[in-house]
Structure formats: C-alpha cells, structure tokens
Write an enzyme that holds these catalytic residues in place. Structure first.
Site, PDB file in Angstrom:
ATOM      1  N   LYS A   8       0.875  -1.172   0.000  1.00 30.37           N
ATOM      2  CA  LYS A   8       0.000   0.000   0.000  1.00 30.37           C
ATOM      3  C   LYS A   8       0.908   1.217   0.000  1.00 30.37           C
ATOM      4  O   LYS A   8       1.524   1.523   1.039  1.00 30.37           O
ATOM      5  CB  LYS A   8      -0.853   0.014   1.266  1.00 30.37           C
ATOM      6  CG  LYS A   8      -1.889  -1.108   1.370  1.00 30.37           C
ATOM      7  CD  LYS A   8      -2.456  -1.154   2.790  1.00 30.37           C
ATOM      8  CE  LYS A   8      -3.700  -2.010   2.889  1.00 30.37           C
ATOM      9  NZ  LYS A   8      -4.089  -2.234   4.310  1.00 30.37           N
ATOM     10  N   ARG A  64      -7.084   0.940   0.008  1.00 31.64           N
ATOM     11  CA  ARG A  64      -7.385   1.144   1.426  1.00 31.64           C
ATOM     12  C   ARG A  64      -8.912   1.174   1.577  1.00 31.64           C
ATOM     13  O   ARG A  64      -9.641   1.288   0.595  1.00 31.64           O
ATOM     14  CB  ARG A  64      -6.826   2.486   1.948  1.00 31.64           C
ATOM     15  CG  ARG A  64      -5.343   2.664   1.831  1.00 31.64           C
ATOM     16  CD  ARG A  64      -4.513   1.566   2.493  1.00 31.64           C
ATOM     17  NE  ARG A  64      -4.797   1.336   3.893  1.00 31.64           N
ATOM     18  CZ  ARG A  64      -3.958   1.588   4.894  1.00 31.64           C
ATOM     19  NH1 ARG A  64      -2.787   2.140   4.645  1.00 31.64           N
ATOM     20  NH2 ARG A  64      -4.268   1.280   6.146  1.00 31.64           N
ATOM     21  N   SER A  65      -9.358   1.141   2.821  1.00 31.87           N
ATOM     22  CA  SER A  65     -10.818   1.196   3.023  1.00 31.87           C
ATOM     23  C   SER A  65     -11.378   2.570   2.637  1.00 31.87           C
ATOM     24  O   SER A  65     -12.500   2.665   2.150  1.00 31.87           O
ATOM     25  CB  SER A  65     -11.173   0.836   4.460  1.00 31.87           C
ATOM     26  OG  SER A  65     -10.417   1.571   5.378  1.00 31.87           O
ATOM     27  N   LYS A  70      -5.742  -6.348  -4.524  1.00 30.89           N
ATOM     28  CA  LYS A  70      -6.897  -6.295  -3.630  1.00 30.89           C
ATOM     29  C   LYS A  70      -7.530  -4.940  -3.805  1.00 30.89           C
ATOM     30  O   LYS A  70      -6.947  -3.929  -3.426  1.00 30.89           O
ATOM     31  CB  LYS A  70      -6.354  -6.412  -2.199  1.00 30.89           C
ATOM     32  CG  LYS A  70      -7.115  -7.326  -1.296  1.00 30.89           C
ATOM     33  CD  LYS A  70      -6.488  -7.303   0.075  1.00 30.89           C
ATOM     34  CE  LYS A  70      -7.339  -6.577   1.056  1.00 30.89           C
ATOM     35  NZ  LYS A  70      -6.792  -6.625   2.426  1.00 30.89           N
TER      36      LYS A  70
END
Ligand code: PGA
Ligand code: ZN
Length: 399
Positions: free
Chosen positions: A325, A354-355, A376
C-alpha cells in the site's frame, strides 16, 4: 522538469477529506493523484496528517524542492526530494498523505511526458506478461463495519479465471450471489466501507456463505474460484486478554494458529492476510511453516510496505507474501523497493487499496507494472470499480 505542484482537499469514499495533488511539467506533462486512507491502520505505518496540515506543510517544505528542481520522469529524484523535505522516517512533517499524492501524481506526469501509459512507465520494457487476479471483498466486518463478522474481510479469489475481465465479473457475481443467499436467510445486507456485505452473522456462517457462493459461481462460469481472508488480527488481538477476541471467545496465539491452519485446510483458502498480531513474527513463521506451501500468508499491518520490517520477516520466515500500500510508506520508490526485496526472496507482492479510497486508479497500474499475482481492490462501488475497470482497459491495451 516540474514547473508546478498544486494540492487540494477532496472527498474520499467515507466522506472524509483527503489530499489530491496535480503535478505539471515544463513540456506540458500533467499528472493528478489522491491519497487513500485506512481505518484498520498498522501501528508502524507512515503518518497521515489532517489534510489541511499536510497540505500546508508540503507547500512550505516539499514544493520548493520540487518546482524547477526535480524531473517528473525521474521517480527516485522526486521521492528523494519528498524524503529530504520531510526529514523523518514516518513522514510526520509533511504527512504520508501529501507525500504519496505528490509521488503518484509525479509518476503520472512522467508517463504523460513520455506519452506512455502509467503501467508501462513504471514497469518498463521488461515487464512480465501476467496480469494480477483481483481479490474481491465480498463479506466483511471488523473495523470496516460494526456488528458484522469479527474477521475483517472474506475475499473471492477467482484463481482459474482466463482473463482479468472474467475475474472482475466473477467477483461481482459472487458478491451478487451472497446477497441472494442473505435474502434467502432473511438477513439484512448493509455494506461496509469497501462495499462488502456486512451482515450480522458469525464468522462460521460467513465461511459457509462464501463456500456456497463461490461454488455456485464457479459452476456457472466454469473456472475455479477460491476464497481468502484478511483477518486484520492486530485489531482482534488484546494485550490484556493476551489473545484474539472474537466476542466472548478469546483464542490464545496457539489456538489462533490452529484455527487459521484448520480454516486453510477445510476451505482450501487461497490467501490469508494478517492472521496474527502485527508484532508476532514468530507466530507468522509458525503458521507459514504449517500451511505456507498451500496458501499465501500475507503481511499487511505486519510489514506496512516497509523494507526494514520485511527484512525482519524474511529473516524469521514470517509469511510468504507482503501487501503493498503506497500510502503506508509514503512514496512509490519505497513501495517499489519493498516489492523488489520481496521478489528477490521469493515473497509475492500483492498490491492493495485502502478502506477509504477515491477514484484514483494508480494501484491498478502499479500491480500490472510489478507483475503482482493479486490485487486487492474491492468488488463493487465507484471507488473500487475505478481500479477494476482500469485493469480491464490495461489488459485490452497490453495484449
Ligand atoms: P484499511 O484496511 O485500509 O482500513 O487499513 C484494509 C486492510 O486491512 O487491508
Ligand atoms: Zn489488511
């Protein structure tokens, strides 16, 4: 040569402010990128400052070192200037949010100057032929949705998909199938921060829902679909309890390792992220020893995209893959260094959102450029589909 850097506050997917950067060059190049933001952030991540503070600090310290000084196409010099402007290890002076937005915007401006797509600029002529398989968050709870599962993410992993596009649509279909199964069971289907269903079910029930949904969709589409987890176990771990807290049930480290190993066997999991606390290299090593030949054991909060922490993990035999990330570490250069160290040591590097996200799609290009086996980046929702749709376009462009 960079002639301008503009910074502004924009909205992210949670409705919070984040930093967006524009980078302009002498030859008319332009790049724009925005910082994402975590909710279940690792203790050792680079620091995100309140966006207005991060912007003010970057204007004061970083922009003077970039404008008329650095070349957008020379990523290491841009990121070196950001590091020098900040002067700390964790970007606590200018904020990792300012740093990563500028770093990614400079890369896009560099690609623009070359007239090349970003994945090509970052990956170069020796980029591999593989495309990352999207891991799709389908059911989740933890810090991303209260009153849902303890495990943060149940991820569809369409490992047999013949193309990126097939994989993207397979994940969306699994997401849709879970919605039908919830409906059949009269369970409400609210969503968490990443667009995954956040039903009030036990972890055991979520495993069953995933198993049924991926089997149904695999049957329909005719290729293999597995699933995986992000346990975000640092959020479950409680020092005082000296264990992992699942409501009334507390698991010791040994029990947690047994639990995860059993789930890997029982559900043939393709991927398990953060199964243990972010300080527990030893536990990670033991679990990797037990099931690392059957599945990816991935360190997110454990490694935080940090080469020093990854090297500790390599030395200990902890995990066999690292989550990447860019905003955990602050620049693309740092993220590339972590990917390179991982690959040299046989660790897979999985690129991740990220969320809290924007429609910025840089990570789709980063995953393709670095031959990541997985990316992801959610399943549905505009800020997630921005990356998935970009992957579909890149695949069309590159094949
Ligand atoms: P975060 O969650 O972005 O809230 O940290 C994502 C993850 O843990 O992978
Ligand atoms: Zn994670």
């Amino acid at each position: 040569r960079i002639t301008g850097v503009r910074l502004r506050r924009i909205l992210d997917s949670r409705g919070n402010a984040t930093v967006e950067a524009d980078v302009l060059t002498e030859s008319g190049g332009f790049g724009r990128a925005a910082a994402p933001s975590g909710a279940s952030t690792g203790e050792y991540e680079a620091l995100e400052l309140p966006p207005s503070e991060a912007i003010a600090a970057a204007r004061k310290h970083a922009i003077p070192r970039l404008v008329d000084e650095a070349f957008a196409g020379d990523q290491r010099s841009v990121d070196g200037a950001l590091r020098a402007a900040d002067g700390t290890d964790d970007f606590s002076e200018i904020g990792a949010n300012s740093a990563v937005a500028i770093s990614m915007a400079a890369a896009k401006a560099g690609a623009d100057v070359l007239g090349a797509p970003l994945y090509q600029h970052l990956g170069g002529a020796f980029r591999g032929e593989n495309f990352p398989i999207p891991l799709g968050n389908v059911i989740g709870g933890g810090e991303h949705a209260k009153e849902a599962t303890h495990i943060q993410e149940f991820l569809a992993a369409p490992v047999g998909a013949p193309s990126v596009s097939d994989a993207v649509f397979a994940n969306a279909q699994v997401h849709g199938r879970v919605s039908e199964l919830l409906d059949e069971r009269d369970l409400p289907a609210g969503k968490g921060d990443e667009g995954a269903w956040a039903p009030p079910v036990s972890d055991a029930e979520a495993f069953d829902l995933m198993e049924e949904a991926v089997a149904d969709v695999a049957d329909d589409l005719g290729f293999e679909i597995k699933f995986g987890l992000d346990m975000a176990a640092a959020e479950l771990y409680d020092d005082e309890e000296d264990g992992y807290v699942y409501g009334d049930d507390v698991k010791s480290t040994a029990e947690q390792i047994d639990y995860v190993a059993d789930m890997v066997e029982e559900y043939d999991l393709a991927y398990v992220e953060d199964p243990l606390d972010e300080d527990d290299y030893e536990g990670f090593a033991e679990l990797t020893d037990r099931v690392g030949d059957q599945t990816l054991i991935c360190g997110d909060d454990l490694f935080v995209t940090n080469v020093a922490r990854l090297q500790d993990g390599i030395d200990a035999g902890a995990a066999n893959s690292i989550l990447i990330k860019p905003n955990q570490i602050g620049t693309l250069t740092d993220a590339f260094d972590a990917i390179e160290l991982a690959n040299r040591n046989g660790y897979d590097a999985v690129v991740s959102h990220r969320s809290g996200e924007t429609t910025d799609a840089t990570i789709a290009h980063l995953a393709v450029a670095t031959d990541a086996p997985f990316i992801k980046t959610g399943t549905v929702g505009g800020e997630r589909t921005a990356k998935l749709n970009e992957l579909i376009r890149i695949a069309e462009d590159a094949t």
